[in-house]
Design an enzyme around this catalytic site. Structure first.
Site, mmCIF file in Angstrom:
data_model
loop_
_atom_site.group_PDB
_atom_site.id
_atom_site.type_symbol
_atom_site.label_atom_id
_atom_site.label_comp_id
_atom_site.label_asym_id
_atom_site.label_seq_id
_atom_site.Cartn_x
_atom_site.Cartn_y
_atom_site.Cartn_z
ATOM 1 N N LYS A 257 -12.696 -8.228 -7.762
ATOM 2 C CA LYS A 257 -13.170 -8.452 -6.506
ATOM 3 C C LYS A 257 -14.586 -9.042 -6.570
ATOM 4 O O LYS A 257 -15.502 -8.429 -7.123
ATOM 5 C CB LYS A 257 -12.839 -7.431 -5.534
ATOM 6 N N GLU B 182 -1.286 -0.430 -9.006
ATOM 7 C CA GLU B 182 -2.881 -0.515 -9.000
ATOM 8 C C GLU B 182 -3.386 0.838 -8.585
ATOM 9 O O GLU B 182 -3.096 1.408 -7.802
ATOM 10 C CB GLU B 182 -3.305 -1.424 -7.966
ATOM 11 N N ASP C 245 -8.469 -0.760 -10.561
ATOM 12 C CA ASP C 245 -9.223 -1.564 -9.582
ATOM 13 C C ASP C 245 -10.624 -0.977 -9.088
ATOM 14 O O ASP C 245 -11.814 -1.348 -9.733
ATOM 15 C CB ASP C 245 -8.487 -1.864 -8.085
ATOM 16 N N LYS D 246 0.865 -1.101 -0.040
ATOM 17 C CA LYS D 246 -0.068 -0.074 0.060
ATOM 18 C C LYS D 246 0.899 1.186 -0.060
ATOM 19 O O LYS D 246 1.873 1.212 0.805
ATOM 20 C CB LYS D 246 -0.865 -0.081 1.314
ATOM 21 N N ASP E 58 -0.152 -0.417 -4.531
ATOM 22 C CA ASP E 58 -1.537 -0.060 -4.792
ATOM 23 C C ASP E 58 -1.604 1.433 -4.061
ATOM 24 O O ASP E 58 -1.471 1.496 -2.778
ATOM 25 C CB ASP E 58 -2.412 -1.267 -3.904
#
Length: 338
Positions: free
Chosen positions: A217, A165, A193, A109, A139
């Site tokens: 997801k 991402e 995403d 992250k 991400d």
């Protein structure tokens, strides 16, 4: 096809739990979720509190698919997964990685509110130092603007990034970052995403040429069958990821990964390791860089131990009532074929 389950049936099977996290993730240290037991197994309904009822209805559709409709046949039974490193200080990276065991890929992250690019660089470098051969992806959850993304990815690419991402929030921004990285000779692929799961049209990012791959997801896309259809129509490589689920939600993610025609990237389905406890005695955590496909049974003792306080249980049950009504009105065809 099974009948659309009634609200009474769902309320009778509902368990609301609050699970402690080992590290802060998405700004929380407790993950609340509502679990439903259907005739075919357990489903998980855990949209984040800020999501409205319409968006949350896709999460409920995914939970009902798991418990009442079932999953498509698998093409593989062993799913490679990445480790996930939250926006922790660089010195905590070895501690976080140790919970995942051996891994071949790590998602880190970055662009955390209140942190600086130097924090991201230090965190990414700490991962590379700990795992010299691992594939590294970052991400940003849309946390940068275009200028910040180009600068950050230019610096972070020094460790060798598999992809970045959602570096910026918009589809137009993704396309611009992708164009500018290519022009600068910065070898970083762009993954979408939020621009897939939070858009009314999840295929728009593919049509815009704004990404090299998509992150899918199960819950935000309305279930495994829906996600499979989106991947097929997008025509881009896909990475299966989770939404900070318990093992019940991870089981659905594994079903998607198992059913995809190809699986070129390790999946972001190792997040149970970020929990201090789970709701099953056999958690879906990685062993030697992968999770074996298997069923998940919630344990009565753990459901009781981590039962949410009364007011939070009431909040989730009220939400279930509203979202069930929304789903019945908008997506009844999930069950009837209508």
């Amino acid at each position: 096809m099974p009948a659309f389950p009634s609200l009474e049936e769902l309320l009778d099977s509902a368990h609301v739990v609050s699970l402690p996290m080992r590290v802060k993730f998405r700004g929380i240290m407790e993950r609340e979720t509502l679990l439903l037991r259907g005739p075919l197994g357990w489903g998980e309904f855990c949209p984040f509190p800020e999501y409205d009822d319409d968006e949350s209805s896709r999460w409920l559709a995914a939970a009902l698919e798991a418990g009442w409709l079932g999953f498509p046949p698998p093409l593989r039974d062993r799913i490679p997964v990445n480790a996930t490193v939250p926006a922790v200080a660089a010195e905590r990276v070895p501690e976080v990685l140790a919970r995942f065991g051996r891994v071949d890929a790590v998602k880190i992250k970055v662009a955390e509110r209140g942190q600086a690019l130097a924090d991201d660089v230090a965190r990414v470098n700490a991962v590379r130092e700990a795992l010299p051969e691992a594939a590294i992806r970052v991400d940003a959850n849309g946390g940068w603007d275009v200028e910040q993304a180009v600068e950050a990815l230019g610096k972070l690419s020094a460790v060798g990034l598999e992809y970045a991402e959602q570096p910026v929030p918009t589809i137009g921004g993704l396309a611009e970052v992708r164009r500018r990285l290519t022009a600068a000779g910065t070898p970083v692929l762009i993954a979408a995403d939020e621009s897939v799961r939070k858009e009314e049209d999840p295929l728009r990012v593919a049509r815009a040429g704004a990404a090299d791959l998509i992150v899918v997801k199960v819950a935000p896309l309305g279930g495994v069958a829906s996600a499979l259809d989106i991947v097929e129509q997008a025509g881009l490589p896909a990475v299966v990821s989770s939404a900070l689920d318990t093992s019940v939600g991870i089981r659905a993610g594994l079903a998607l990964a198992a059913a995809l025609p190809s699986l070129p990237y390790a999946c972001g389905l190792g997040t149970v390791s970020l929990f201090a406890s789970d709701i099953t005695l056999d958690p879906l955590v990685a062993d030697d860089g992968a999770i074996q496909l298997r069923e998940t049974l919630a344990d009565a003792g753990l459901l009781e131990q981590y039962a949410a306080p009364g007011e939070r249980r009431d909040w989730w049950l009220d939400r279930l009532r509203r979202v069930h009504s929304t789903l019945a009105r908008n997506q009844h065809g999930l069950f009837t074929g209508s």
